[in-house]
Scaffold this motif. Structure first.
Motif, PDB file in Angstrom:
ATOM      1  N   PHE A 361       0.832  -1.209   0.000  1.00  0.00           N
ATOM      2  CA  PHE A 361       0.000   0.000   0.000  1.00  0.00           C
ATOM      3  C   PHE A 361       0.865   1.257   0.000  1.00  0.00           C
ATOM      4  O   PHE A 361       0.620   2.204  -0.766  1.00  0.00           O
ATOM      5  CB  PHE A 361      -0.935   0.018   1.211  1.00  0.00           C
ATOM      6  N   LEU A 362       1.880   1.287   0.842  1.00  0.00           N
ATOM      7  CA  LEU A 362       2.755   2.453   0.900  1.00  0.00           C
ATOM      8  C   LEU A 362       3.480   2.659  -0.422  1.00  0.00           C
ATOM      9  O   LEU A 362       3.634   3.796  -0.897  1.00  0.00           O
ATOM     10  CB  LEU A 362       3.765   2.308   2.046  1.00  0.00           C
ATOM     11  N   ASN A 363       3.914   1.569  -1.023  1.00  0.00           N
ATOM     12  CA  ASN A 363       4.578   1.674  -2.321  1.00  0.00           C
ATOM     13  C   ASN A 363       3.622   2.237  -3.373  1.00  0.00           C
ATOM     14  O   ASN A 363       3.980   3.106  -4.173  1.00  0.00           O
ATOM     15  CB  ASN A 363       5.105   0.313  -2.761  1.00  0.00           C
ATOM     16  N   TRP A 364       2.371   1.760  -3.366  1.00  0.00           N
ATOM     17  CA  TRP A 364       1.356   2.254  -4.300  1.00  0.00           C
ATOM     18  C   TRP A 364       1.128   3.752  -4.108  1.00  0.00           C
ATOM     19  O   TRP A 364       1.024   4.510  -5.085  1.00  0.00           O
ATOM     20  CB  TRP A 364       0.043   1.496  -4.072  1.00  0.00           C
ATOM     21  N   LEU A 365       1.096   4.198  -2.852  1.00  0.00           N
ATOM     22  CA  LEU A 365       0.833   5.598  -2.550  1.00  0.00           C
ATOM     23  C   LEU A 365       1.894   6.515  -3.152  1.00  0.00           C
ATOM     24  O   LEU A 365       1.582   7.624  -3.603  1.00  0.00           O
ATOM     25  CB  LEU A 365       0.759   5.799  -1.029  1.00  0.00           C
ATOM     26  N   PHE A 366       3.143   6.043  -3.185  1.00  0.00           N
ATOM     27  CA  PHE A 366       4.231   6.899  -3.645  1.00  0.00           C
ATOM     28  C   PHE A 366       4.768   6.550  -5.032  1.00  0.00           C
ATOM     29  O   PHE A 366       5.769   7.126  -5.464  1.00  0.00           O
ATOM     30  CB  PHE A 366       5.370   6.897  -2.614  1.00  0.00           C
ATOM     31  N   THR A 367       4.104   5.613  -5.717  1.00  0.00           N
ATOM     32  CA  THR A 367       4.559   5.276  -7.076  1.00  0.00           C
ATOM     33  C   THR A 367       3.448   5.294  -8.122  1.00  0.00           C
ATOM     34  O   THR A 367       3.722   5.508  -9.300  1.00  0.00           O
ATOM     35  CB  THR A 367       5.226   3.882  -7.116  1.00  0.00           C
ATOM     36  N   SER A 368       2.192   5.057  -7.717  1.00  0.00           N
ATOM     37  CA  SER A 368       1.099   5.046  -8.697  1.00  0.00           C
ATOM     38  C   SER A 368       0.756   6.469  -9.113  1.00  0.00           C
ATOM     39  O   SER A 368       1.023   7.430  -8.388  1.00  0.00           O
ATOM     40  CB  SER A 368      -0.140   4.365  -8.109  1.00  0.00           C
ATOM     41  N   GLU A 369       0.143   6.605 -10.284  1.00  0.00           N
ATOM     42  CA  GLU A 369      -0.242   7.931 -10.764  1.00  0.00           C
ATOM     43  C   GLU A 369      -1.222   8.593  -9.795  1.00  0.00           C
ATOM     44  O   GLU A 369      -1.086   9.763  -9.456  1.00  0.00           O
ATOM     45  CB  GLU A 369      -0.851   7.825 -12.160  1.00  0.00           C
ATOM     46  N   TYR A 370      -2.221   7.816  -9.371  1.00  0.00           N
ATOM     47  CA  TYR A 370      -3.210   8.361  -8.428  1.00  0.00           C
ATOM     48  C   TYR A 370      -2.534   8.752  -7.119  1.00  0.00           C
ATOM     49  O   TYR A 370      -2.760   9.842  -6.584  1.00  0.00           O
ATOM     50  CB  TYR A 370      -4.318   7.349  -8.159  1.00  0.00           C
ATOM     51  N   ALA A 374      -2.137  12.468  -5.315  1.00  0.00           N
ATOM     52  CA  ALA A 374      -2.733  12.711  -4.001  1.00  0.00           C
ATOM     53  C   ALA A 374      -1.690  13.207  -3.004  1.00  0.00           C
ATOM     54  O   ALA A 374      -1.960  14.104  -2.196  1.00  0.00           O
ATOM     55  CB  ALA A 374      -3.387  11.436  -3.487  1.00  0.00           C
ATOM     56  N   VAL A 375      -0.502  12.637  -3.058  1.00  0.00           N
ATOM     57  CA  VAL A 375       0.583  13.065  -2.169  1.00  0.00           C
ATOM     58  C   VAL A 375       0.929  14.529  -2.422  1.00  0.00           C
ATOM     59  O   VAL A 375       1.083  15.325  -1.487  1.00  0.00           O
ATOM     60  CB  VAL A 375       1.829  12.174  -2.365  1.00  0.00           C
ATOM     61  N   LYS A 376       1.042  14.886  -3.680  1.00  0.00           N
ATOM     62  CA  LYS A 376       1.445  16.251  -4.051  1.00  0.00           C
ATOM     63  C   LYS A 376       0.331  17.268  -3.819  1.00  0.00           C
ATOM     64  O   LYS A 376       0.551  18.318  -3.212  1.00  0.00           O
ATOM     65  CB  LYS A 376       1.875  16.267  -5.515  1.00  0.00           C
ATOM     66  N   ASP A 377      -0.860  16.960  -4.289  1.00  0.00           N
ATOM     67  CA  ASP A 377      -1.930  17.957  -4.298  1.00  0.00           C
ATOM     68  C   ASP A 377      -2.819  17.931  -3.060  1.00  0.00           C
ATOM     69  O   ASP A 377      -3.302  18.976  -2.621  1.00  0.00           O
ATOM     70  CB  ASP A 377      -2.821  17.769  -5.534  1.00  0.00           C
ATOM     71  N   ASP A 378      -3.053  16.747  -2.493  1.00  0.00           N
ATOM     72  CA  ASP A 378      -3.978  16.623  -1.365  1.00  0.00           C
ATOM     73  C   ASP A 378      -3.259  16.566  -0.016  1.00  0.00           C
ATOM     74  O   ASP A 378      -3.603  17.291   0.915  1.00  0.00           O
ATOM     75  CB  ASP A 378      -4.853  15.380  -1.537  1.00  0.00           C
ATOM     76  N   LEU A 379      -2.247  15.707   0.080  1.00  0.00           N
ATOM     77  CA  LEU A 379      -1.507  15.604   1.336  1.00  0.00           C
ATOM     78  C   LEU A 379      -0.494  16.734   1.479  1.00  0.00           C
ATOM     79  O   LEU A 379      -0.124  17.116   2.584  1.00  0.00           O
ATOM     80  CB  LEU A 379      -0.808  14.245   1.428  1.00  0.00           C
ATOM     81  N   GLY A 380      -0.017  17.257   0.350  1.00  0.00           N
ATOM     82  CA  GLY A 380       0.885  18.406   0.377  1.00  0.00           C
ATOM     83  C   GLY A 380       2.281  18.102   0.874  1.00  0.00           C
ATOM     84  O   GLY A 380       2.949  18.960   1.451  1.00  0.00           O
ATOM     85  N   PHE A 381       2.770  16.885   0.633  1.00  0.00           N
ATOM     86  CA  PHE A 381       4.087  16.486   1.122  1.00  0.00           C
ATOM     87  C   PHE A 381       5.196  16.853   0.142  1.00  0.00           C
ATOM     88  O   PHE A 381       5.010  16.802  -1.073  1.00  0.00           O
ATOM     89  CB  PHE A 381       4.157  14.968   1.337  1.00  0.00           C
ATOM     90  N   ILE A 382       6.386  17.181   0.672  1.00  0.00           N
ATOM     91  CA  ILE A 382       7.610  17.091  -0.108  1.00  0.00           C
ATOM     92  C   ILE A 382       8.060  15.647   0.072  1.00  0.00           C
ATOM     93  O   ILE A 382       8.640  15.280   1.087  1.00  0.00           O
ATOM     94  CB  ILE A 382       8.706  18.041   0.409  1.00  0.00           C
ATOM     95  N   ALA A 383       7.725  14.822  -0.867  1.00  0.00           N
ATOM     96  CA  ALA A 383       7.976  13.380  -0.738  1.00  0.00           C
ATOM     97  C   ALA A 383       9.390  13.050  -1.220  1.00  0.00           C
ATOM     98  O   ALA A 383       9.730  13.341  -2.362  1.00  0.00           O
ATOM     99  CB  ALA A 383       6.952  12.598  -1.551  1.00  0.00           C
ATOM    100  N   PRO A 384      10.195  12.424  -0.381  1.00  0.00           N
ATOM    101  CA  PRO A 384      11.610  12.211  -0.710  1.00  0.00           C
ATOM    102  C   PRO A 384      11.871  10.922  -1.491  1.00  0.00           C
ATOM    103  O   PRO A 384      12.698  10.097  -1.095  1.00  0.00           O
ATOM    104  CB  PRO A 384      12.253  12.150   0.675  1.00  0.00           C
ATOM    105  N   PHE A 385      11.159  10.749  -2.611  1.00  0.00           N
ATOM    106  CA  PHE A 385      11.272   9.506  -3.369  1.00  0.00           C
ATOM    107  C   PHE A 385      11.580   9.782  -4.840  1.00  0.00           C
ATOM    108  O   PHE A 385      11.063  10.740  -5.428  1.00  0.00           O
ATOM    109  CB  PHE A 385       9.986   8.682  -3.244  1.00  0.00           C
ATOM    110  N   THR A 386      12.405   8.931  -5.420  1.00  0.00           N
ATOM    111  CA  THR A 386      12.827   9.104  -6.815  1.00  0.00           C
ATOM    112  C   THR A 386      11.718   8.807  -7.799  1.00  0.00           C
ATOM    113  O   THR A 386      11.866   9.075  -8.990  1.00  0.00           O
ATOM    114  CB  THR A 386      14.026   8.200  -7.123  1.00  0.00           C
ATOM    115  N   SER A 387      10.606   8.273  -7.338  1.00  0.00           N
ATOM    116  CA  SER A 387       9.487   7.938  -8.220  1.00  0.00           C
ATOM    117  C   SER A 387       8.752   9.175  -8.730  1.00  0.00           C
ATOM    118  O   SER A 387       7.978   9.093  -9.677  1.00  0.00           O
ATOM    119  CB  SER A 387       8.491   7.031  -7.480  1.00  0.00           C
ATOM    120  N   PHE A 388       9.004  10.322  -8.107  1.00  0.00           N
ATOM    121  CA  PHE A 388       8.327  11.555  -8.497  1.00  0.00           C
ATOM    122  C   PHE A 388       9.113  12.265  -9.593  1.00  0.00           C
ATOM    123  O   PHE A 388      10.268  12.657  -9.383  1.00  0.00           O
ATOM    124  CB  PHE A 388       8.147  12.483  -7.293  1.00  0.00           C
TER     125      PHE A 388
END
Length: 465
Positions: A361-370, A374-388
């Motif tokens: 689930f965590l991998n899906w949250l930070f790698t899937s298009e959806y 959601a991380v960028k626009d809804d949660l508003g995180f600076i996510a430290p992952f190369t998948s972005f």
């Protein structure tokens, strides 16, 4: 700044939880998998649900929507429970004692891990850890990985690239590119030359005012102090903040390095030293926003303030970061001061399949298009992952710059170690002494001596409280 203060508060709260955790048990016995989470051989087809205990009440509704989407795509229910503000540790303790405890929870860095180590599965084989931009940010022990950061903040020296480009074009410029500034010696040479040319550059000073008004001195008694603390307490393995928290003594080994950068700020400022005791952070940020200075120390949270100031003259594309250089050996490969209070952990006491499903689930949250949207626009995180990708990262320029520094090969971020400062009183005394030093009322050696003695006094007082 609000989040930064919470790091310290949560760190101290974590220490107080240690005793309480000794009595906490999971019903049904220890069914933990000794293998690291993420083994491909683990079959998750029979997993119907996972349970995430959320830390942030302000985004509880966002996680609920994300959970609905995940169930649509996978059939797996994500139960989301959110702790009330300031009550996460209490809620986590209560939930872990239930027969169906959280499978995903959050720890407050190394301090949180020390309290919850028995419940933290090893995440070194997970896809999420594999795509972490800066693996030094993870909570580790020995060969294991037990907490993965999912939202970060960073600070350093913010600079106006338009002014820097103007300087590079001047006769006799010490460097011709910001990329050449990779040490204190290079930085100081550039700054002093810019001061000599400030009339030509159209600035009042190279740096914005060093705000030393009581209550506005946190950039110096906390943030700038992070550099000497990090270098004094960092170890080959483990976290500098853990070492700092456990130390009753501050040697202040890097006091002269602190003095170098602090003097550079105050000697090349928009404001005379005698007036710095009345300067606020807001005033110094306004100086930067209106083009009166070329540089200022602050964090990525400052973009909203810069952009919102009346008369702002700084274009978004010109706002970028440099690390805070202090003359430490090897600083050419030093990055920004990066930290977080947000680390995902997976419950080692649930079965291996549920652990794997939680990691999926965590991998899906930070790698899937959806998920990424959601991380960028809804949660508003600076996510430290190369998948972005570039178009999936935060829009503001300082957040982009934080990520850019984190992703530079061979560079090491400076861990937030200031959470190990023994008390708010220590910081207030240090800040007051910095002002006296700037005003010529106290010698630097006295500032250093009082910082060291106060450290021991405050640490001992906290231990007996």
């Amino acid at each position: 700044m609000k989040n930064l203060k919470r790091v310290i508060a949560l760190s101290m709260a974590g220490c107080m939880m240690a005793g309480a955790m000794a009595a906490c048990n999971t019903e049904g016995g220890d069914t933990s998998s000794k293998a690291a989470v993420g083994e491909s051989s683990v079959d998750t087809k029979d997993v119907k649900s996972i349970y995430f205990l959320n830390f942030k009440p302000e985004i509880a509704d966002k996680y609920a929507t994300i959970a609905e989407q995940y169930k649509k795509e996978t059939g797996i229910e994500v139960k989301v429970t959110t702790a009330a503000s300031g009550e996460y540790e209490q809620t986590l303790t209560a939930e872990m004692a239930k027969s169906e405890p959280p499978t995903i929870f959050q720890i407050n860095g190394p301090v949180g891990y020390s309290n919850w180590a028995e419940w933290c599965a090893d995440l070194k084989n997970t896809d999420l850890y594999n795509i972490l931009s800066d693996k030094s940010l993870a909570v580790t022990k020995d060969d294991g990985v037990y907490g993965i950061p999912y939202a970060v903040e960073g600070y350093g020296i913010i600079y106006n690239d338009a002014i820097m480009q103007k300087y590079f074009a001047t006769s006799g410029a010490k460097v011709t590119s910001v990329d050449e500034i990779n040490s204190f010696d290079k930085l100081s040479a550039v700054v002093e030359d810019m001061t000599a040319k400030k009339a030509d550059l159209g600035i009042d000073g190279v740096f914005g005012s060093t705000s030393l008004k009581t209550g506005d001195d946190w950039r110096w008694q906390t943030h700038l102090m992070d550099l000497p603390l990090y270098y004094e307490f960092k170890t080959d393995s483990g976290s500098s903040i853990t070492s700092c928290l456990n130390s009753t003594e501050l040697k202040f080994t890097y006091a002269d390095n602190y003095k170098k950068i602090f003097d550079l700020y105050t000697n090349n400022s928009c404001t005379e030293k005698s007036l710095l005791g009345g300067k606020t952070v807001d005033e110094s940020m306004a100086e930067f926003a209106t083009g009166k200075c070329a540089m200022i120390q602050n964090g990525n949270w400052a973009w909203g303030q810069i952009n919102g100031i009346d008369g702002n003259q700084v274009k978004a594309e010109d706002v970028k970061f440099l690390p805070i250089y202090t003359g430490v050996d090897g600083e050419e490969k030093q990055g920004l001061c990066i930290g977080t209070e947000n680390y995902f952990a997976i419950n080692s006491k649930v079965d291996a399949a549920t652990q794997k499903a939680s990691a999926d689930f965590l991998n899906w949250l930070f790698t899937s298009e959806y998920g990424k949207k959601a991380v960028k626009d809804d949660l508003g995180f600076i996510a430290p992952f190369t998948s972005f990708g570039d178009n999936e990262k935060p829009e503001d320029p300082l957040a982009k710059s934080v990520l850019s520094w984190m992703e530079k090969d061979g560079y090491k971020s400076v861990e937030w170690t200031f959470g190990g400062i023994p008390s708010e009183n220590w910081k207030k005394e240090f800040g007051a002494n910095l002002l006296q030093y700037v005003q010529g009322q106290k010698e630097w050696n006295a500032v250093v001596d009082e910082a060291k003695s106060s450290w021991t006094t405050e640490r001992e007082a906290a231990a007996t409280a």
